[in-house]
Enzyme design. Structure first.
Site, PDB file in Angstrom:
ATOM      1  N   HIS A   1       0.847  -1.190   0.000  1.00 40.52           N
ATOM      2  CA  HIS A   1       0.000   0.000   0.000  1.00 40.52           C
ATOM      3  C   HIS A   1       0.879   1.236   0.000  1.00 40.52           C
ATOM      4  O   HIS A   1       1.935   1.232   0.635  1.00 40.52           O
ATOM      5  CB  HIS A   1      -0.912   0.014   1.242  1.00 40.52           C
ATOM      6  CG  HIS A   1      -2.042   0.974   1.122  1.00 40.52           C
ATOM      7  ND1 HIS A   1      -1.915   2.309   1.437  1.00 40.52           N
ATOM      8  CD2 HIS A   1      -3.316   0.804   0.680  1.00 40.52           C
ATOM      9  CE1 HIS A   1      -3.064   2.908   1.211  1.00 40.52           C
ATOM     10  NE2 HIS A   1      -3.935   2.024   0.743  1.00 40.52           N
TER      11      HIS A   1
ATOM     12  N   ASP B   1      -7.938  -5.237   0.226  1.00 34.98           N
ATOM     13  CA  ASP B   1      -8.463  -6.096  -0.841  1.00 34.98           C
ATOM     14  C   ASP B   1      -8.115  -7.570  -0.655  1.00 34.98           C
ATOM     15  O   ASP B   1      -8.664  -8.429  -1.336  1.00 34.98           O
ATOM     16  CB  ASP B   1      -7.945  -5.604  -2.201  1.00 34.98           C
ATOM     17  CG  ASP B   1      -8.558  -4.267  -2.561  1.00 34.98           C
ATOM     18  OD1 ASP B   1      -9.742  -4.072  -2.278  1.00 34.98           O
ATOM     19  OD2 ASP B   1      -7.850  -3.409  -3.119  1.00 34.98           O
TER      20      ASP B   1
HETATM   21  N1  ACO Z   1       4.234  -7.766  -4.578  1.00 39.87           N
HETATM   22  C1  ACO Z   1       5.576  -7.727  -4.699  1.00 39.87           C
HETATM   23  N2  ACO Z   1       6.318  -6.608  -4.569  1.00 39.87           N
HETATM   24  C2  ACO Z   1       5.671  -5.471  -4.305  1.00 39.87           C
HETATM   25  C3  ACO Z   1       4.264  -5.421  -4.164  1.00 39.87           C
HETATM   26  C4  ACO Z   1       3.549  -6.626  -4.302  1.00 39.87           C
HETATM   27  N3  ACO Z   1       2.211  -6.651  -4.185  1.00 39.87           N
HETATM   28  N4  ACO Z   1       3.889  -4.149  -3.919  1.00 39.87           N
HETATM   29  C5  ACO Z   1       5.015  -3.431  -3.903  1.00 39.87           C
HETATM   30  N5  ACO Z   1       6.097  -4.205  -4.119  1.00 39.87           N
HETATM   31  C6  ACO Z   1       7.506  -3.788  -4.128  1.00 39.87           C
HETATM   32  C7  ACO Z   1       7.876  -3.013  -5.376  1.00 39.87           C
HETATM   33  O1  ACO Z   1       8.351  -3.871  -6.385  1.00 39.87           O
HETATM   34  C8  ACO Z   1       8.935  -2.080  -4.838  1.00 39.87           C
HETATM   35  O2  ACO Z   1      10.123  -2.814  -4.687  1.00 39.87           O
HETATM   36  P1  ACO Z   1      11.559  -2.074  -4.892  1.00 39.87           P
HETATM   37  O3  ACO Z   1      11.636  -1.042  -3.807  1.00 39.87           O
HETATM   38  O4  ACO Z   1      12.569  -3.159  -4.758  1.00 39.87           O
HETATM   39  O5  ACO Z   1      11.520  -1.454  -6.268  1.00 39.87           O
HETATM   40  C9  ACO Z   1       8.443  -1.734  -3.442  1.00 39.87           C
HETATM   41  O6  ACO Z   1       7.669  -2.863  -3.035  1.00 39.87           O
HETATM   42  C10 ACO Z   1       7.592  -0.472  -3.358  1.00 39.87           C
HETATM   43  O7  ACO Z   1       6.540  -0.595  -4.304  1.00 39.87           O
HETATM   44  P2  ACO Z   1       5.937   0.604  -5.145  1.00 39.87           P
HETATM   45  O8  ACO Z   1       5.323   0.071  -6.385  1.00 39.87           O
HETATM   46  O9  ACO Z   1       6.998   1.660  -5.324  1.00 39.87           O
HETATM   47  O10 ACO Z   1       4.861   1.147  -4.138  1.00 39.87           O
HETATM   48  P3  ACO Z   1       3.645   2.098  -4.510  1.00 39.87           P
HETATM   49  O11 ACO Z   1       3.333   2.837  -3.287  1.00 39.87           O
HETATM   50  O12 ACO Z   1       3.952   2.897  -5.732  1.00 39.87           O
HETATM   51  O13 ACO Z   1       2.470   1.076  -4.913  1.00 39.87           O
HETATM   52  C11 ACO Z   1       0.688  -0.480  -4.667  1.00 39.87           C
HETATM   53  C12 ACO Z   1       1.496   0.647  -4.006  1.00 39.87           C
HETATM   54  C13 ACO Z   1       0.232  -0.038  -6.069  1.00 39.87           C
HETATM   55  C14 ACO Z   1      -0.546  -0.766  -3.830  1.00 39.87           C
HETATM   56  C15 ACO Z   1       1.573  -1.748  -4.771  1.00 39.87           C
HETATM   57  O14 ACO Z   1       1.950  -2.173  -3.465  1.00 39.87           O
HETATM   58  C16 ACO Z   1       0.879  -2.895  -5.506  1.00 39.87           C
HETATM   59  O15 ACO Z   1       0.967  -2.943  -6.747  1.00 39.87           O
HETATM   60  N6  ACO Z   1       0.167  -3.826  -4.781  1.00 39.87           N
HETATM   61  C17 ACO Z   1      -0.603  -4.866  -5.424  1.00 39.87           C
HETATM   62  C18 ACO Z   1      -1.938  -4.310  -5.949  1.00 39.87           C
HETATM   63  C19 ACO Z   1      -2.919  -4.014  -4.807  1.00 39.87           C
HETATM   64  O16 ACO Z   1      -3.127  -4.828  -3.912  1.00 39.87           O
HETATM   65  N7  ACO Z   1      -3.552  -2.830  -4.885  1.00 39.87           N
HETATM   66  C20 ACO Z   1      -4.584  -2.424  -3.895  1.00 39.87           C
HETATM   67  C21 ACO Z   1      -4.039  -1.349  -2.988  1.00 39.87           C
HETATM   68  S1  ACO Z   1      -5.257  -0.899  -1.780  1.00 39.87           S
HETATM   69  C22 ACO Z   1      -6.340   0.043  -2.636  1.00 39.87           C
HETATM   70  O17 ACO Z   1      -5.984   0.781  -3.519  1.00 39.87           O
HETATM   71  C23 ACO Z   1      -7.747  -0.007  -2.288  1.00 39.87           C
END
Ligand code: ACO
Length: 429
Positions: free
Chosen positions: A312, A369
């Site tokens: 998140h 979620d």
């Molecule tokens: N699985 C594996 N790795 C992940 C995940 C995941 N679900 N989420 C983040 N990471 C990693 C990224 O690869 C990144 O790694 P790095 O630092 O080595 O490059 C690090 O964690 C940070 O991730 P970002 O993408 O920079 O975080 P951001 O804040 O931009 O994205 C998000 C947040 C979109 C929710 C992301 O965690 C994700 O894609 N999660 C899966 C989709 C999801 O569940 N979305 C619902 C969110 S809740 C809502 O909106 C109601």
């Protein structure tokens, strides 16, 4: 709106010049540098893809502490609200700033029933969509279509008769959501009933059929109330920001919310609840339930796969909504007297995530979620309706955020800038 506290200034030194920028502090001691004068004074802009560090407004609606896992609506803790309120109390709280007293609640409830019908001509819209139409597409189209039948929300004087306007939107979109489901399975639509309350009415419109006199289960009604409360607002998230961006141009509330529904549909946002289930199903079929292999894929930087329902932007600890949703999911599965292999797998996957340094060091925990989709599934709600359920819950939050934006004395049209990196002026040959 209460003014922020001014704490002093921060100095920015660049190319031999120094400017001072005011520092603000919010009521929960979060600090911000006020850069409104930055471009005027320095010619520079800020660069912040994804608005990770950018505060776009002052707001009195929702407070989140992502490090501590705290979520409050108008000062009330999410756990207290989920335990003690019905969804319509929380909708009222978000929109009006205070929980309703008995009279206000009765009136709100009456109004929600009063406005629950859709114009009969709108019913025919559903016939024009193919049976496999995703209900989020239909819901967004219905939201903007409401403006053609009920144009009063286009008024500039939005605060006039505000209860009348917002109850219309809350009630009719819930009806439209249930109609879109009935259409998608080829069943006759079920009209709302004045004898049922908001959540019961929705369940009845979803599950009553001419051959099965569906009786609304109070346990499911309670679960639905809780789920919608968990979804009800989340400050400046992607869809709320879209609602406000569209509204900042002066667009009406229906149009703004229609755009917000589209933003919520995305798999990185509310669409994740559907994708969690699809991911779990794939893990069973394609990975033969091998959680270790799934974890390794998620960690592999050459593989775009991410564990849906994990991570998140704001929460770097366990999402407080996910805690409530997990318990509720177990309760609903037990109530239905079934077991769900996907729930067992989800718990195994969660344990693996919580034990792995890749996820822990990045603050990646289950988000809302992860378990809400499994709960909806246990309630008999089909997978492609999950994000619609999220949208129904989020409507009061979008409305509250939109209204606050319209009243904001510092509000301006939303219009980010860019750093241009394309070609310089080129001559035509
Ligand atoms: N699985 C594996 N790795 C992940 C995940 C995941 N679900 N989420 C983040 N990471 C990693 C990224 O690869 C990144 O790694 P790095 O630092 O080595 O490059 C690090 O964690 C940070 O991730 P970002 O993408 O920079 O975080 P951001 O804040 O931009 O994205 C998000 C947040 C979109 C929710 C992301 O965690 C994700 O894609 N999660 C899966 C989709 C999801 O569940 N979305 C619902 C969110 S809740 C809502 O909106 C109601």
């Amino acid at each position: 709106m209460a003014e922020v506290k001014k704490l002093g200034t921060a100095k920015l030194t660049y190319e031999g010049n120094t400017i001072e920028l005011p520092i603000f502090e919010g009521s929960e001691h979060e600090k911000a540098v006020d850069i409104r004068a930055l471009r005027k004074e320095t010619g520079m802009i800020t660069y912040d893809p994804g608005f990770v560090n950018t505060g776009c407004c002052q707001s009195e609606i929702t407070y989140i502490d992502g490090e501590e896992g705290i979520l409050r609506y108008r000062g009330y803790d999410i756990n207290d609200l989920a335990d003690n309120c019905e969804f319509i109390d929380v909708a009222y709280l978000l929109i009006h700033g205070a929980l309703p007293n008995k009279d206000q609640r009765d009136e709100f409830s009456r109004d929600l029933n009063h406005h629950s019908m859709l114009h009969e001509d709108m019913r025919h819209f559903f016939d024009a969509y193919p049976d496999h139409a995703h209900p989020m597409a239909t819901l967004s189209a219905m939201a903007v279509s409401l403006s053609t039948f009920y144009p009063e929300l286009e008024d500039a004087s939005i605060q006039e008769n505000i209860d009348f306007k917002v109850t219309r939107l809350l009630s009719k979109l819930r009806t439209a959501a249930a109609f879109s489901y009935k259409k998608s399975i080829g069943h006759p639509i079920v009209y709302p009933k004045h004898t049922l309350k908001y959540c019961e009415n929705f369940l009845n419109m979803m599950f009553w059929t001419p051959v099965n006199d569906y009786q609304v289960d109070p346990v499911l009604t309670k679960a639905l109330n809780k789920l919608l409360i968990l979804h009800a607002d989340h400050e400046q998230n992607c869809s709320a920001s879209v609602v406000k961006m569209v509204g900042s141009a002066g667009a009406n509330l229906y149009a703004s919310i229609s755009a917000g529904i589209c933003a919520l549909w995305g798999p990185l946002h509310g669409g994740a609840n559907q994708h969690v289930i699809e991911m779990l199903q794939r893990i069973i079929v394609e990975d033969k339930g091998n959680v270790k292999a799934v974890i390794e894929r998620a960690k592999d930087k050459n593989d775009p796969f991410r564990i849906m329902g994990v991570g998140h932007r704001v929460y770097k600890s366990y999402d407080p909504r996910a805690k409530v949703a997990k318990q509720m999911c177990k309760d609903v599965v037990a109530r239905m007297g079934t077991s769900d292999a996907l729930l067992d797998l989800a718990q195994e996957l969660e344990e693996a995530v919580l034990a792995d340094d890749y996820f822990v060091s990045r603050g990646l925990y289950p988000n809302i979620d992860f378990y809400t989709g499994l709960t909806y599934r246990a309630m008999g709600i089909p997978t492609d309706m999950f994000t619609v359920m999220f949208a129904i819950g989020r409507i009061p939050g979008w409305i509250a955020q939109w209204l606050e934006m319209r009243e904001d004395p510092h509000g301006r049209i939303g219009r980010p800038r860019q750093i241009y990196t394309g070609p310089n002026l080129r001559a035509m040959n």
